[in-house]
Design an enzyme around this catalytic site. Structure first.
Site, PDB file in Angstrom:
ATOM      1  N   ASP A 180       9.544  -4.872  -4.388  1.00 46.39           N
ATOM      2  CA  ASP A 180       9.196  -6.174  -3.826  1.00 46.39           C
ATOM      3  C   ASP A 180       8.288  -6.996  -4.727  1.00 46.39           C
ATOM      4  O   ASP A 180       8.173  -8.206  -4.546  1.00 46.39           O
ATOM      5  CB  ASP A 180       8.545  -6.003  -2.452  1.00 46.39           C
ATOM      6  CG  ASP A 180       7.384  -5.017  -2.445  1.00 46.39           C
ATOM      7  OD1 ASP A 180       7.133  -4.361  -3.474  1.00 46.39           O
ATOM      8  OD2 ASP A 180       6.738  -4.890  -1.386  1.00 46.39           O
ATOM      9  N   GLY A 217      -0.733   1.002  15.956  1.00 49.31           N
ATOM     10  CA  GLY A 217      -0.533   0.078  17.064  1.00 49.31           C
ATOM     11  C   GLY A 217      -1.552  -1.041  17.103  1.00 49.31           C
ATOM     12  O   GLY A 217      -1.676  -1.733  18.118  1.00 49.31           O
ATOM     13  N   GLY A 219       0.006  -4.452  -1.305  1.00 45.97           N
ATOM     14  CA  GLY A 219       0.637  -4.642  -0.009  1.00 45.97           C
ATOM     15  C   GLY A 219       2.125  -4.354  -0.033  1.00 45.97           C
ATOM     16  O   GLY A 219       2.628  -3.670  -0.923  1.00 45.97           O
ATOM     17  N   GLU A 220       2.815  -4.897   0.970  1.00 46.03           N
ATOM     18  CA  GLU A 220       4.269  -4.739   1.089  1.00 46.03           C
ATOM     19  C   GLU A 220       4.872  -6.034   1.604  1.00 46.03           C
ATOM     20  O   GLU A 220       4.328  -6.662   2.514  1.00 46.03           O
ATOM     21  CB  GLU A 220       4.626  -3.610   2.078  1.00 46.03           C
ATOM     22  CG  GLU A 220       4.035  -2.253   1.754  1.00 46.03           C
ATOM     23  CD  GLU A 220       4.621  -1.587   0.527  1.00 46.03           C
ATOM     24  OE1 GLU A 220       5.669  -2.076   0.034  1.00 46.03           O
ATOM     25  OE2 GLU A 220       4.046  -0.590   0.057  1.00 46.03           O
ATOM     26  N   CYS A 236      -2.051  -0.693  -2.807  1.00 44.24           N
ATOM     27  CA  CYS A 236      -2.634  -0.601  -4.134  1.00 44.24           C
ATOM     28  C   CYS A 236      -4.016  -1.213  -4.147  1.00 44.24           C
ATOM     29  O   CYS A 236      -4.520  -1.703  -3.144  1.00 44.24           O
ATOM     30  CB  CYS A 236      -1.745  -1.323  -5.152  1.00 44.24           C
ATOM     31  SG  CYS A 236      -0.024  -0.781  -5.139  1.00 44.24           S
ATOM     32  N   ARG A 281      -1.910   1.939  -8.477  1.00 46.83           N
ATOM     33  CA  ARG A 281      -0.704   1.988  -7.662  1.00 46.83           C
ATOM     34  C   ARG A 281      -0.631   3.213  -6.758  1.00 46.83           C
ATOM     35  O   ARG A 281      -0.852   4.336  -7.199  1.00 46.83           O
ATOM     36  CB  ARG A 281       0.539   1.957  -8.556  1.00 46.83           C
ATOM     37  CG  ARG A 281       1.828   1.829  -7.739  1.00 46.83           C
ATOM     38  CD  ARG A 281       3.064   1.821  -8.593  1.00 46.83           C
ATOM     39  NE  ARG A 281       4.238   1.530  -7.776  1.00 46.83           N
ATOM     40  CZ  ARG A 281       5.497   1.770  -8.141  1.00 46.83           C
ATOM     41  NH1 ARG A 281       5.735   2.306  -9.321  1.00 46.83           N
ATOM     42  NH2 ARG A 281       6.495   1.468  -7.347  1.00 46.83           N
ATOM     43  N   LEU A 282      -0.293   2.944  -5.497  1.00 48.25           N
ATOM     44  CA  LEU A 282       0.170   3.955  -4.559  1.00 48.25           C
ATOM     45  C   LEU A 282       1.653   3.684  -4.363  1.00 48.25           C
ATOM     46  O   LEU A 282       2.040   2.686  -3.760  1.00 48.25           O
ATOM     47  CB  LEU A 282      -0.581   3.859  -3.225  1.00 48.25           C
ATOM     48  CG  LEU A 282      -0.142   4.834  -2.126  1.00 48.25           C
ATOM     49  CD1 LEU A 282      -0.391   6.280  -2.556  1.00 48.25           C
ATOM     50  CD2 LEU A 282      -0.871   4.536  -0.819  1.00 48.25           C
ATOM     51  N   SER A 283       2.506   4.538  -4.914  1.00 45.86           N
ATOM     52  CA  SER A 283       3.945   4.271  -4.955  1.00 45.86           C
ATOM     53  C   SER A 283       4.571   4.433  -3.575  1.00 45.86           C
ATOM     54  O   SER A 283       4.493   5.510  -2.974  1.00 45.86           O
ATOM     55  CB  SER A 283       4.628   5.214  -5.953  1.00 45.86           C
ATOM     56  OG  SER A 283       4.085   5.039  -7.244  1.00 45.86           O
ATOM     57  N   ILE A 284       5.218   3.369  -3.090  1.00 52.43           N
ATOM     58  CA  ILE A 284       5.847   3.374  -1.777  1.00 52.43           C
ATOM     59  C   ILE A 284       7.316   2.976  -1.870  1.00 52.43           C
ATOM     60  O   ILE A 284       8.196   3.630  -1.314  1.00 52.43           O
ATOM     61  CB  ILE A 284       5.119   2.408  -0.810  1.00 52.43           C
ATOM     62  CG1 ILE A 284       3.635   2.776  -0.694  1.00 52.43           C
ATOM     63  CG2 ILE A 284       5.796   2.395   0.553  1.00 52.43           C
ATOM     64  CD1 ILE A 284       3.372   4.102  -0.036  1.00 52.43           C
TER      65      ILE A 284
END
Length: 628
Positions: A100, A364, A76-77, A2, A50-53
């Protein structure tokens, strides 16, 4: 993933217009195209894109507790939010959402700043505590997610995920910071906690900021650091098993999402490892994507295809021209500040490809810094062994004289650039490493700057951050100190900034499992011989991955996203380089005649200045965009 923005008045609770917060968050719409929200109260305003995850239908932000005693906006997450949620429920917390974000509200009420040590994730958040009349801001351990802030003339402090969010506020004074220009010319990026806009700062990785009503603006507080001073005990077999455990946990924890998820696959060790462990943990084929280049010596598609077939991934590739410099203006807009890592072009392209089919992609990134994957670590460790054999005064005289006499050969591979090595051996190890990770040397910068610029800098050098960090590092040897400095500066300033801005530009969430803090902390304790052995970086990591990946993947030469900027400025961008000398923006700090000579020497092959010319192009365009 977000975008967040906030305003807070530490002295007096002045009213805040919701439209002001809306303007700041609208500038961040690319970070969150799925929704927006604003919350204001006397003296404070919070905004969110918001970017819904996770919990796609729920968890709107700003999120408040009943009675609005606590309100949070979060980017974030939190990968372990379910475990933290269960712990909070045992303490009596009652949750109304499945995501979260709410963990932060109840966690703050239970533990205050101690909440941070319980979180495993990537995050930047602002939490208002109405009872304490305070605003708490925090950034994740390694700096995956950004947060900028500035004090305004009306007494407010403004915060935003990206610089463009702050610049949407009319009271942000747009003036360039000369020290940040020097930082950029030295390192190729503007590091934490500096900014190209004077007065703006970045909250450093692993730090928090607690603003309280009626108290002066505090300095950020470090809440986490990586420690290279300890050494893990145990056999190589035991440490390998522990490493595999950490790798599995890091990847699996980052596969939690309520939207399509995939991975970048370059065909190198790190992205291949992530894909291998995703395939092991997934019931469905992993979605992977690869960018290929027309030039065979830049193209890794064959290696990526090998890994994709091995793990039966749902693989997509796209060939692009390595000279796609038409994206320059797109990158300038995405990064705000000047950013000279030309591999951002390819990173943007692979993010755009991934976004066509997924909303989350695992990368990575991070293993080179954590496990000593860069060649420069090998050179630095070897040089430090030589330095240890002779007193500093002897080294300075002997190698300094030899280096001064030896011809310059920028075109040659590093082992053949004896002049560079001799001059490095004559110097202090920290100072030499700081120059090695830089882009444009101090001598070249001095030739390019005007006399007024040199005077205004007052002797300041962009390398000083690296030198100070290395001399005070919690470390035991040369390899430790180099890795520690890269984790503090190169990783958040270059690698993570590149991935965040290019992925967010296309509304894609990128996750870096190899930067799980438990994995990084474990890697820092490995004896140097398990990180770097026989000239092979990431030694233990590669040994641990042998059951999953073929040796032609594990032990082939490192390639990375190569962008041939030197060739560009002798061909397609030669005219662009020539116009730099006529730039009225650059003329504020650089001598036009010196810039013209630099471009001409590169074009004719008398010298190698491709990376410096790329720096100047990106600086010119970024400064025009920011300051007109």
């Amino acid at each position: 993933m977000c975008g967040i923005a906030a305003l807070y008045y530490p002295a007096l609770p002045k009213p805040i217009e919701p439209a002001r917060i809306a303007a700041m968050t609208n500038a961040l719409a690319h970070r969150g195209p799925d929704g927006s929200g604003i919350w204001t109260a006397p003296g404070v305003g919070l905004g969110h894109r918001r970017l819904s995850i996770i919990d796609v239908a729920g968890s709107p932000q700003p999120m408040a507790t009943p009675g609005e005693s606590h309100v949070v906006v979060f980017n974030g997450e939190i990968y372990n939010y379910r475990e933290v949620r269960a712990e909070l429920m045992d303490l009596g917390a009652r949750f109304t959402t499945d995501g979260d974000t709410e963990v932060l509200l109840h966690g703050w009420r239970a533990w205050g700043p101690g909440l941070l040590s319980r979180l495993n994730g990537m995050f930047a958040f602002a939490l208002y505590d109405a009872e304490a009349r305070s605003l708490f801001l925090a950034r994740d351990r390694l700096g995956v997610k950004p947060l900028h802030y500035v004090e305004l003339s009306d007494g407010a402090v403004a915060f935003a995920s990206e610089l463009k969010g702050l610049l949407a506020h009319p009271l942000v004074r747009r003036a360039p910071d000369l020290g940040a220009i020097e930082d950029y010319m030295a390192l190729g990026y503007v590091p934490d906690d500096a900014s190209i806009v004077a007065g703006v700062r970045k909250l450093p990785a692993g730090h928090f900021l607690l603003l309280e009503r009626g108290r002066p603006m505090p300095e950020p507080v470090r809440w986490w650091d990586v420690d290279f001073s300890q050494r893990a005990k145990g056999s190589t077999r035991d440490l390998t098993a522990e490493l595999v455990h950490h790798l599995r946990e890091a990847v699996r924890s980052r596969m939690v999402a309520d939207v399509p998820l995939g991975a970048f696959l370059s065909g190198g060790v790190d992205s291949s490892a992530v894909v291998a462990l995703m395939a092991e943990a997934s019931r469905q084929p992993v979605k992977t994507c690869t960018i290929g280049f027309e030039e065979a010596d830049h193209d890794e598609r064959a290696h990526a295809d090998l890994v994709a077939r091995r793990f039966a991934t749902e693989h997509r590739t796209r060939a692009v021209a390595s000279d796609d410099f038409g994206l320059i203006d797109r990158l300038v807009d995405a990064f705000d500040e000047p950013f000279a890592d030309a591999s951002a072009l390819a990173t943007y392209q692979v993010c755009a490809l991934a976004r066509e089919t997924v909303t989350v992609a695992l990368s990575g990134d991070g293993a080179d810094e954590a496990f000593a994957g860069y060649r420069r670590y090998r050179f630095h460790a070897a040089e430090e062994r030589v330095r240890g054999m002779l007193p500093a005064q002897w080294r300075s005289r002997l190698f300094g004289a030899l280096g001064a006499a030896y011809p310059k050969a920028d075109w040659a591979p590093r082992p053949l650039r004896a002049k560079t090595t001799l001059l490095a051996l004559a110097d202090d190890g920290a100072a030499a490493y700081a120059r090695a990770v830089g882009v444009t040397t101090p001598a070249t910068r001095d030739r390019l700057y005007t006399a007024a610029t040199r005077t205004a800098l007052g002797g300041y050098r962009g390398e000083q951050r690296y030198v100070a960090t290395m001399r005070n590092a919690p470390a035991r040897d040369a390899l430790d100190t180099a890795q520690y400095a890269d984790i503090q500066h190169w990783l958040p300033g270059d690698i993570l900034t590149k991935v965040d801005r290019t992925s967010m530009a296309v509304s894609l969430e990128a996750r870096e499992p190899l930067l799980d803090h438990r994995l990084v902390a474990f890697a820092a304790t490995l004896p140097p011989a398990l990180r770097l052995r026989g000239g092979q970086g990431k030694w233990l990591m590669k040994k641990a991955l042998e059951p999953w990946l073929p040796k032609e993947i594990l032990y082939r030469p490192k390639m990375g996203f190569v962008t041939p900027v030197s060739a560009w400025f002798r061909d397609a961008l030669a005219a662009e380089a020539a116009t730099l000398a006529r730039s009225p923006v650059l003329a504020n700090w650089f001598d036009p005649a010196a810039v013209e000579r630099l471009a001409a020497d590169h074009r004719t092959g008398r010298a190698e200045h491709g990376r410096t010319l790329w720096q100047l192009v990106m600086l010119d365009r970024s400064m025009r965009r920011l300051f007109g």
